[in-house]
Design a protein around this motif. Sequence first.
Motif: not given
Length: 150
Positions: A36, A126, A131, A148-150
């Motif tokens: 990330n 991406r 993310s 939009d961090i996963k």
Amino acid sequence: MRSRKGFTLVELMITIALLAMVAAIGGLSLHAYTLNRNLKSAAREIVSDFFVYRARAVSEGKTYRITFDIDGNSYTIQPGSSTPVTRSPMAFGSDIRIIDANFGAGQTVNFLARGTVSPFGNVKLRNSRQSNATIKVNIAGRTYVKFDIK
């Protein structure tokens, strides 16, 4: 009775097993953090290029064009009639991909001599964790990044 000092083999094995589990969880978290962080660095590099070439367009009085190549996972900066410069977000990790570049009807954004952008739009990046980073450029040349961090 003698009192023995030290640890039994069972106590040592339990301690080592607990340390191994903590290290495994920490290692996975560190890997996710690194992926990330690489995505954020790649997005900030593109934003930096937008700022630099917008400022150069104003100071030099000419148009700078940035064209995104989704299939090649790179972008090319064309300063007026000079030699183009090609860059890639993969410099921050092989898992970073340009998944979309939408500027009007194409994948090219122009920074004009008066400091505006034509056409305005966005770029999406991406990583392998799915993310996303969305870089938006408005008509005035202002740039915004949404993660939009996963």
